[in-house]
Design a protein around this motif. Structure first.
Motif, PDB file in Angstrom:
ATOM      1  N   GLY A 148      47.763 -14.498  -3.134  1.00 15.31           N
ATOM      2  CA  GLY A 148      47.918 -15.829  -3.702  1.00 15.31           C
ATOM      3  C   GLY A 148      46.623 -16.481  -4.130  1.00 15.31           C
ATOM      4  O   GLY A 148      46.642 -17.523  -4.798  1.00 15.31           O
ATOM      5  N   THR A 149      45.474 -15.905  -3.766  1.00 17.94           N
ATOM      6  CA  THR A 149      44.187 -16.471  -4.175  1.00 17.94           C
ATOM      7  C   THR A 149      43.941 -16.148  -5.645  1.00 17.94           C
ATOM      8  O   THR A 149      44.182 -15.022  -6.089  1.00 17.94           O
ATOM      9  CB  THR A 149      43.058 -15.875  -3.320  1.00 17.94           C
ATOM     10  N   PRO A 150      43.488 -17.101  -6.452  1.00 21.17           N
ATOM     11  CA  PRO A 150      43.205 -16.814  -7.867  1.00 21.17           C
ATOM     12  C   PRO A 150      42.189 -15.688  -8.022  1.00 21.17           C
ATOM     13  O   PRO A 150      41.075 -15.782  -7.482  1.00 21.17           O
ATOM     14  CB  PRO A 150      42.667 -18.149  -8.397  1.00 21.17           C
ATOM     15  N   PRO A 151      42.516 -14.614  -8.710  1.00 19.56           N
ATOM     16  CA  PRO A 151      41.599 -13.466  -8.791  1.00 19.56           C
ATOM     17  C   PRO A 151      40.252 -13.796  -9.424  1.00 19.56           C
ATOM     18  O   PRO A 151      39.217 -13.299  -8.973  1.00 19.56           O
ATOM     19  CB  PRO A 151      42.391 -12.446  -9.634  1.00 19.56           C
ATOM     20  N   GLU A 152      40.253 -14.624 -10.469  1.00 12.42           N
ATOM     21  CA  GLU A 152      38.986 -14.925 -11.145  1.00 12.42           C
ATOM     22  C   GLU A 152      38.031 -15.676 -10.223  1.00 12.42           C
ATOM     23  O   GLU A 152      36.813 -15.488 -10.299  1.00 12.42           O
ATOM     24  CB  GLU A 152      39.249 -15.725 -12.417  1.00 12.42           C
ATOM     25  N   LEU A 153      38.566 -16.528  -9.347  1.00 16.65           N
ATOM     26  CA  LEU A 153      37.699 -17.229  -8.404  1.00 16.65           C
ATOM     27  C   LEU A 153      37.116 -16.262  -7.383  1.00 16.65           C
ATOM     28  O   LEU A 153      35.970 -16.424  -6.953  1.00 16.65           O
ATOM     29  CB  LEU A 153      38.481 -18.350  -7.706  1.00 16.65           C
ATOM     30  N   VAL A 154      37.898 -15.268  -6.984  1.00 11.64           N
ATOM     31  CA  VAL A 154      37.370 -14.253  -6.072  1.00 11.64           C
ATOM     32  C   VAL A 154      36.235 -13.486  -6.741  1.00 11.64           C
ATOM     33  O   VAL A 154      35.190 -13.226  -6.132  1.00 11.64           O
ATOM     34  CB  VAL A 154      38.503 -13.300  -5.632  1.00 11.64           C
ATOM     35  N   LYS A 155      36.418 -13.127  -7.997  1.00  9.18           N
ATOM     36  CA  LYS A 155      35.369 -12.399  -8.715  1.00  9.18           C
ATOM     37  C   LYS A 155      34.121 -13.258  -8.889  1.00  9.18           C
ATOM     38  O   LYS A 155      32.995 -12.759  -8.733  1.00  9.18           O
ATOM     39  CB  LYS A 155      35.903 -11.952 -10.084  1.00  9.18           C
ATOM     40  N   ASP A 156      34.288 -14.534  -9.203  1.00  9.98           N
ATOM     41  CA  ASP A 156      33.126 -15.415  -9.344  1.00  9.98           C
ATOM     42  C   ASP A 156      32.377 -15.558  -8.021  1.00  9.98           C
ATOM     43  O   ASP A 156      31.137 -15.595  -7.998  1.00  9.98           O
ATOM     44  CB  ASP A 156      33.577 -16.791  -9.840  1.00  9.98           C
ATOM     45  N   ALA A 157      33.116 -15.650  -6.905  1.00 13.47           N
ATOM     46  CA  ALA A 157      32.470 -15.775  -5.600  1.00 13.47           C
ATOM     47  C   ALA A 157      31.679 -14.520  -5.262  1.00 13.47           C
ATOM     48  O   ALA A 157      30.557 -14.594  -4.737  1.00 13.47           O
ATOM     49  CB  ALA A 157      33.524 -16.059  -4.521  1.00 13.47           C
ATOM     50  N   VAL A 158      32.230 -13.350  -5.576  1.00 15.87           N
ATOM     51  CA  VAL A 158      31.517 -12.099  -5.322  1.00 15.87           C
ATOM     52  C   VAL A 158      30.298 -11.986  -6.229  1.00 15.87           C
ATOM     53  O   VAL A 158      29.226 -11.538  -5.797  1.00 15.87           O
ATOM     54  CB  VAL A 158      32.463 -10.905  -5.512  1.00 15.87           C
ATOM     55  N   ARG A 159      30.432 -12.398  -7.482  1.00 12.24           N
ATOM     56  CA  ARG A 159      29.300 -12.327  -8.410  1.00 12.24           C
ATOM     57  C   ARG A 159      28.125 -13.170  -7.897  1.00 12.24           C
ATOM     58  O   ARG A 159      26.969 -12.708  -7.898  1.00 12.24           O
ATOM     59  CB  ARG A 159      29.715 -12.809  -9.788  1.00 12.24           C
ATOM     60  N   ASP A 160      28.399 -14.382  -7.445  1.00 10.31           N
ATOM     61  CA  ASP A 160      27.321 -15.229  -6.926  1.00 10.31           C
ATOM     62  C   ASP A 160      26.699 -14.634  -5.667  1.00 10.31           C
ATOM     63  O   ASP A 160      25.477 -14.708  -5.476  1.00 10.31           O
ATOM     64  CB  ASP A 160      27.863 -16.627  -6.626  1.00 10.31           C
ATOM     65  N   LEU A 161      27.526 -14.048  -4.789  1.00 10.56           N
ATOM     66  CA  LEU A 161      26.982 -13.435  -3.580  1.00 10.56           C
ATOM     67  C   LEU A 161      26.085 -12.258  -3.910  1.00 10.56           C
ATOM     68  O   LEU A 161      25.000 -12.105  -3.319  1.00 10.56           O
ATOM     69  CB  LEU A 161      28.133 -12.988  -2.668  1.00 10.56           C
ATOM     70  N   LEU A 162      26.492 -11.423  -4.842  1.00 12.74           N
ATOM     71  CA  LEU A 162      25.673 -10.279  -5.217  1.00 12.74           C
ATOM     72  C   LEU A 162      24.341 -10.716  -5.818  1.00 12.74           C
ATOM     73  O   LEU A 162      23.298 -10.101  -5.553  1.00 12.74           O
ATOM     74  CB  LEU A 162      26.437  -9.405  -6.219  1.00 12.74           C
ATOM     75  N   GLN A 163      24.358 -11.769  -6.619  1.00 11.83           N
ATOM     76  CA  GLN A 163      23.103 -12.248  -7.197  1.00 11.83           C
ATOM     77  C   GLN A 163      22.177 -12.834  -6.138  1.00 11.83           C
ATOM     78  O   GLN A 163      20.955 -12.736  -6.258  1.00 11.83           O
ATOM     79  CB  GLN A 163      23.407 -13.297  -8.274  1.00 11.83           C
ATOM     80  N   GLU A 164      22.744 -13.431  -5.088  1.00 18.85           N
ATOM     81  CA  GLU A 164      21.913 -13.996  -4.025  1.00 18.85           C
ATOM     82  C   GLU A 164      21.377 -12.925  -3.081  1.00 18.85           C
ATOM     83  O   GLU A 164      20.203 -12.960  -2.695  1.00 18.85           O
ATOM     84  CB  GLU A 164      22.725 -15.022  -3.232  1.00 18.85           C
ATOM     85  N   GLU A 165      22.241 -11.981  -2.680  1.00 15.21           N
ATOM     86  CA  GLU A 165      21.866 -11.014  -1.654  1.00 15.21           C
ATOM     87  C   GLU A 165      21.129  -9.800  -2.207  1.00 15.21           C
ATOM     88  O   GLU A 165      20.273  -9.237  -1.521  1.00 15.21           O
ATOM     89  CB  GLU A 165      23.124 -10.542  -0.912  1.00 15.21           C
ATOM     90  N   PHE A 166      21.450  -9.363  -3.412  1.00 12.54           N
ATOM     91  CA  PHE A 166      20.948  -8.095  -3.921  1.00 12.54           C
ATOM     92  C   PHE A 166      20.158  -8.276  -5.208  1.00 12.54           C
ATOM     93  O   PHE A 166      20.225  -7.430  -6.114  1.00 12.54           O
ATOM     94  CB  PHE A 166      22.122  -7.128  -4.149  1.00 12.54           C
ATOM     95  N   HIS A 181      46.863  -8.735  -2.652  1.00 17.24           N
ATOM     96  CA  HIS A 181      45.610  -9.417  -2.341  1.00 17.24           C
ATOM     97  C   HIS A 181      44.553  -9.035  -3.375  1.00 17.24           C
ATOM     98  O   HIS A 181      44.268  -7.851  -3.573  1.00 17.24           O
ATOM     99  CB  HIS A 181      45.133  -9.044  -0.929  1.00 17.24           C
ATOM    100  N   PRO A 182      43.969  -9.993  -4.078  1.00 16.25           N
ATOM    101  CA  PRO A 182      42.909  -9.668  -5.040  1.00 16.25           C
ATOM    102  C   PRO A 182      41.661  -9.175  -4.307  1.00 16.25           C
ATOM    103  O   PRO A 182      41.279  -9.719  -3.271  1.00 16.25           O
ATOM    104  CB  PRO A 182      42.657 -10.996  -5.761  1.00 16.25           C
TER     105      PRO A 182
END
Length: 390
Positions: A148-166, A181-182
């Motif tokens: 039920g979580t919007p997939p695009e928001l999940v992708k945006d959250a992962v994109r920001d995490l990858l840019q911060e951590e890696f 589950h997305p």
């Protein structure tokens, strides 16, 4: 007498490190109305607010995010295994992939060129086959959220995490929506660079990535939490691999879980108990409501539903020559295992009277001593070293 907010904040910070990973550090002083504790609470108002929010999310059972390492036995070792994994997560270039520079790859030709550049872009060429003693050349991760979580928001959250951590590393990620589950698959190069060491992925790193993923989701208006299983009173019951595949082919009723040892979750029980106690005595009505939610939450967990039995209590000290020391150790053990959170629920919300008999003891000096919060005396733990009595 009701406790002021600054006192409650100090106590919450003092116990938060038992439930939630750092950066919340426990001071060495006992949790009383001391100048050190008050100074800590006054200087850390933001930390106390984060702890309150974390406690509230956990008590309300906000959905937990998942970060999983999907490397199999030979995955990530050698360029042949990396090519196979990239083909799998991109469905042979049918799903668009994105790299660290936000470049999109959505056709076979672009994916083929990407594989060739990955093999030679590092400090040394990645061999095609696995070599003996060689570590991972790529780490495969999966970030997942509840259905039920919007997939695009999940992708945006992962994109920001990858840019911060890696930042400074090469990686690729792709969003999958073929299941309820997305989830986002990430392929990340682990080799050391001139600026960065070789990538590690231990428990601390995975927990930090979970917290960052959950924080990015909350910034986008999605309630998400990232707490360890012991904090939620959830024991881990591993299933052997052959039983897992057997049950997938031939579904059968689940077997009863093994018995839960309440003593294994004693640090978490003491922390929740102390937080509920101080919140229940707070001068703010919202804190009293949070204390009730904590008690209801712990009673609903698999560990909280099991009352501590005599066999789960700490063993008595071996040295019986000192009766006074033995008596004090028994008192300390009994108070630390007070069954306040295991009283039968009469069906009404928790009241102050139900929460007040919580344990008043606190570990100090590395766990050998406990201090009574109402009296200045110190008591020895059952596991205290023998030389303490000399």
């Amino acid at each position: 007498m009701a406790y002021p907010k600054v006192y409650v904040d100090g106590i919450l910070l003092n116990w938060a490190d038992r439930l939630f990973p750092a950066p919340y550090k426990r001071p060495r002083s006992a949790p009383g109305l001391s100048p050190v504790l008050l100074h800590l609470a006054l200087r850390s108002g933001g930390k106390a607010a984060r702890v309150r929010a974390q406690v509230d999310r956990t008590a309300r059972k906000v959905p937990e995010v998942m970060v999983k390492v999907t490397n199999k036995k030979s995955a990530g070792r050698g360029m042949a295994a990396i090519r196979e994994h990239l083909d799998y997560i991109s469905r042979n270039a049918k799903i668009e992939m994105e790299d660290q520079d936000r470049e999109i790859f959505n056709d076979r030709q672009a994916l083929r060129q990407l594989k060739e550049s990955w093999q030679v872009s590092g400090r040394r060429r990645i061999p095609d086959e696995t070599e003996n003693g060689r570590g991972l050349d790529a780490l495969n991760l999966m970030f997942s959220m509840q259905p039920g979580t919007p997939p695009e928001l999940v992708k945006d959250a992962v994109r920001d995490l990858l840019q911060e951590e890696f930042r400074g590393r090469e990686y690729l990620f792709v969003l999958h929506t073929d299941k309820l589950h997305p989830h986002v698959h990430v392929c990340l190069k682990t080799e050391a660079t001139r600026e960065l060491p070789r990538l590690r992925h231990g428990r601390k790193e995975l927990q930090r990535w979970r917290e960052g993923f959950a924080e990015n989701l909350r910034q986008r208006g999605i309630e998400a939490n990232a707490t360890p299983r012991p904090t939620r009173g959830q024991p881990r019951f591993p299933v052997p691999l052959h039983e897992y595949h057997r049950d997938r082919k031939t579904p059968r009723p689940p077997s009863p879980p093994p018995p839960v040892s309440p003593h294994a979750f004693q640090p978490q029980r003491d922390a929740w108990r102390a937080m509920a106690h101080v919140l229940n005595r707070s001068s703010r009505p919202e804190d009293v409501g949070l204390a009730k939610r904590i008690v209801a939450f712990w009673r609903s967990t698999p560990v909280g539903a099991v009352a501590p039995s005599p066999s789960s209590l700490p063993p008595e000290p071996r040295n019986h020559e000192n009766p006074e020391r033995l008596q004090r150790a028994r008192i300390a053990a009994a108070r630390l295992n007070h069954p306040a959170l295991f009283e039968p629920d009469p069906g009404n919300p928790a009241t102050r009277r139900q929460i007040e008999p919580l344990s008043r003891l606190r570990h100090v000096s590395g766990g050998d001593l406990v201090q009574d919060r109402q009296n200045p005396e110190l008591l020895l733990q059952p596991h205290a070293r023998g030389h303490l009595e000399r």
